[in-house]
Motif scaffolding. Sequence first.
Motif, PDB file in Angstrom:
ATOM      1  N   VAL A   1       0.880  -1.179   0.000  1.00  0.00           N
ATOM      2  CA  VAL A   1       0.000   0.000   0.000  1.00  0.00           C
ATOM      3  C   VAL A   1       0.907   1.214   0.000  1.00  0.00           C
TER       4      VAL A   1
ATOM      5  N   ARG B   1       2.166   5.244  -2.111  1.00  0.00           N
ATOM      6  CA  ARG B   1       2.299   6.048  -3.320  1.00  0.00           C
ATOM      7  C   ARG B   1       3.183   5.300  -4.317  1.00  0.00           C
TER       8      ARG B   1
ATOM      9  N   GLN C   1      10.553   6.769  -4.438  1.00  0.00           N
ATOM     10  CA  GLN C   1      10.895   6.658  -3.011  1.00  0.00           C
ATOM     11  C   GLN C   1      10.501   5.304  -2.427  1.00  0.00           C
TER      12      GLN C   1
ATOM     13  N   LEU D   1      -2.067  -1.743  -3.710  1.00  0.00           N
ATOM     14  CA  LEU D   1      -2.968  -0.585  -3.728  1.00  0.00           C
ATOM     15  C   LEU D   1      -2.093   0.655  -3.801  1.00  0.00           C
TER      16      LEU D   1
ATOM     17  N   ALA E   1      -1.282   4.658  -6.223  1.00  0.00           N
ATOM     18  CA  ALA E   1      -1.437   5.498  -7.409  1.00  0.00           C
ATOM     19  C   ALA E   1      -0.265   6.456  -7.422  1.00  0.00           C
TER      20      ALA E   1
ATOM     21  N   TYR F   1      -7.013   5.504  -4.499  1.00  0.00           N
ATOM     22  CA  TYR F   1      -6.808   5.768  -3.091  1.00  0.00           C
ATOM     23  C   TYR F   1      -8.022   5.251  -2.326  1.00  0.00           C
TER      24      TYR F   1
ATOM     25  N   ASP G   1      -9.015   4.315   1.783  1.00  0.00           N
ATOM     26  CA  ASP G   1      -8.695   4.053   3.195  1.00  0.00           C
ATOM     27  C   ASP G   1      -9.143   2.645   3.584  1.00  0.00           C
TER      28      ASP G   1
ATOM     29  N   ASN H   1       3.165   2.615   7.241  1.00  0.00           N
ATOM     30  CA  ASN H   1       2.524   1.344   6.908  1.00  0.00           C
ATOM     31  C   ASN H   1       3.212   0.125   7.512  1.00  0.00           C
TER      32      ASN H   1
ATOM     33  N   TYR I   1       1.902   0.011  11.004  1.00  0.00           N
ATOM     34  CA  TYR I   1       0.524  -0.505  11.023  1.00  0.00           C
ATOM     35  C   TYR I   1       0.554  -2.026  10.815  1.00  0.00           C
TER      36      TYR I   1
HETATM   37  P1  ADP Z   1       4.290   8.631   2.808  1.00  0.00           P
HETATM   38  O1  ADP Z   1       3.852   9.707   3.723  1.00  0.00           O
HETATM   39  O2  ADP Z   1       5.698   8.779   2.335  1.00  0.00           O
HETATM   40  O3  ADP Z   1       3.359   8.415   1.659  1.00  0.00           O
HETATM   41  P2  ADP Z   1       3.770   6.816   5.058  1.00  0.00           P
HETATM   42  O4  ADP Z   1       4.003   5.349   5.197  1.00  0.00           O
HETATM   43  O5  ADP Z   1       4.267   7.675   6.145  1.00  0.00           O
HETATM   44  O6  ADP Z   1       4.318   7.244   3.623  1.00  0.00           O
HETATM   45  O7  ADP Z   1       2.217   7.120   5.012  1.00  0.00           O
HETATM   46  C1  ADP Z   1       1.400   6.780   3.956  1.00  0.00           C
HETATM   47  C2  ADP Z   1      -0.032   6.856   4.429  1.00  0.00           C
HETATM   48  O8  ADP Z   1      -0.873   7.011   3.293  1.00  0.00           O
HETATM   49  C3  ADP Z   1      -0.496   5.624   5.151  1.00  0.00           C
HETATM   50  O9  ADP Z   1      -1.492   5.969   6.093  1.00  0.00           O
HETATM   51  C4  ADP Z   1      -1.091   4.794   4.010  1.00  0.00           C
HETATM   52  O10 ADP Z   1      -2.029   3.852   4.454  1.00  0.00           O
HETATM   53  C5  ADP Z   1      -1.708   5.847   3.160  1.00  0.00           C
HETATM   54  N1  ADP Z   1      -1.802   5.542   1.730  1.00  0.00           N
HETATM   55  C6  ADP Z   1      -0.850   5.677   0.780  1.00  0.00           C
HETATM   56  N2  ADP Z   1      -1.328   5.328  -0.426  1.00  0.00           N
HETATM   57  C7  ADP Z   1      -2.610   4.974  -0.235  1.00  0.00           C
HETATM   58  C8  ADP Z   1      -3.661   4.522  -1.104  1.00  0.00           C
HETATM   59  N3  ADP Z   1      -3.463   4.364  -2.403  1.00  0.00           N
HETATM   60  N4  ADP Z   1      -4.874   4.277  -0.554  1.00  0.00           N
HETATM   61  C9  ADP Z   1      -5.064   4.436   0.783  1.00  0.00           C
HETATM   62  N5  ADP Z   1      -4.128   4.847   1.638  1.00  0.00           N
HETATM   63  C10 ADP Z   1      -2.920   5.113   1.146  1.00  0.00           C
END
Ligand code: ADP
Length: 489
Positions: free
Chosen positions: A307, A309, A313, A336, A338, A364, A366, A391, A394
């Motif tokens: 899960v 971005r 990175q 999951l 984008a 995206y 949650d 993540n 989590y």
């Molecule tokens: P970053 O801030 O570098 O993206 P982190 O691990 O600190 O990485 O936090 C990412 C947050 O964004 C997490 O809460 C993760 O679950 C959420 N997230 C990232 N991409 C998605 C997505 N496509 N759908 C839902 N949640 C996402």
Amino acid sequence: MSERKLNILFTAAEVVPFAKTGGLADVAGALPKALAKLGHNIIVVMPRYYQIDKTKLEHVDGSLGVTMGPMGTLWAGVYTTKLPDSDVSIYFIDHEQMFGRRGLYDDNGKAYGDNDNRFIFFSKASLELCKMLHFTPDVIHANDWHTAILPLLSKTRYVHDFRNAATVLTIHNLQHQGHFFKGAVDVMEIGWSHFNPHALESLDGLNFLKGGIAYADAVTTVSKRYAQEIQTPEFGFGLERHIQAHASKLFGILNGVDYDEWNPSVDSYIQERFDIGNMDGKRACKRAMQEYFKLEVRDDVPLIGFVGRFAEQKGIGLVAGVINGLLKQELQVVMLGAGEKWAEHYFSTVSAHNSGKFGLHVGYSDKLAHQIEAGCDLFLMPSLFEPCGLNQIYSLRYGTLPIVRSTGGLDDTIENFNEAEGTGNGFKFDFATQDGLYNTVMWAVNIYHNNKQAFEAMQERAMKMHFSWDDSAKEYNEVYQHIISKYNA
Ligand code: ADP
Ligand code: GLC
């Protein structure tokens, strides 16, 4: 040192649950509540983006006049509400021209051309808001490049009202520094003496983050390891020497987790709840994920989740390099995310050729993020750099063992599996190579298939770990108490 209860202005460009593109929003939605629990009087300020429904907020009487140099004075509205389950007020700066847009920073990947003005405006409006509320901050806490110029503004253009405010800048990601054309110095109204290579100047342009690092009383990063890494060329994104020069005010404070939200025993998104000692729910969640992604429904094959971005990175290039090889093995993968278009297309093609073993959701969600955390056996996070990473933390709580590269917060939170000693909470590799990733995934898969007992013991160790915001808040408090002393001699 005597402890003072402080007035804190906390600014961020995104805050959960109002707007989120990444972990910054999680932090900004949780840390202020933990700071308030320590007795501090804290207000949070963010922009009122178009997606935030103002009819659900309370309108604050009056408007903020924000001077923007050659652009003249812009007038902002203010809305407010409380952060969920707390007494902490969050204020929203409302300005149609600046924030009434589809994206937060970009439209479908194309950055807005006036992000410099938007975030200068937002930073200044945050200070004007304090004046309007008669709120005199002891500490101004800025986050990332968007509000990094606050320490500079409070010591120049706004020094009259904020001369006693100590400033903290938290770096969540050094890759994004806020590089702009130097003309914005006039919009800041700080005078050109601050445009120099020790402060705001970089390659004849402006660098917001560099300026913030120069002027903040303290700079923090979101893990201890990252505080070290950003002083090296590999992770410094060109600012390593500047950061070295300010290293005496640099602190690493690991993020926490909001366990009201990320906890398999209370999670309302997941199909069946579970916890240590009652893992049947996790098996049900796994089945649900296999059904959702149309994979073969099997309990005896490891399900690996991703899960995040789709950005370099996150090691997405490494994943792309090994995915076809991995899918020839006894395992399943769901992703999951984008972001980078090439990655979205590439993984769509992989998906088309590997139905039954590989699932992809571009977008995206949650809900799906929670369900993947709950339903998978292993979690993939092979980041090239990772300031903290949420993540993987989590994942620990859901007994989904992380496979990570040993960098930044990933290194600080994940301890490598040691079969002989029976220790560890995940699987780590050092070098960002496809071989490193492939072999480590296969190591984890091998333990899953051939040493169930060790795998389950590791899940239990992982689920018992606790990364509390209360602990992080205490560390921030120490930094605050340390830096305010120089303003209250
Ligand atoms: P970053 O801030 O570098 O993206 P982190 O691990 O600190 O990485 O936090 C990412 C947050 O964004 C997490 O809460 C993760 O679950 C959420 N997230 C990232 N991409 C998605 C997505 N496509 N759908 C839902 N949640 C996402
Ligand atoms: C950033 C970092 C991530 C961190 C998050 C919250 O976006 O990339 O590692 O967890 O901020 O601090």
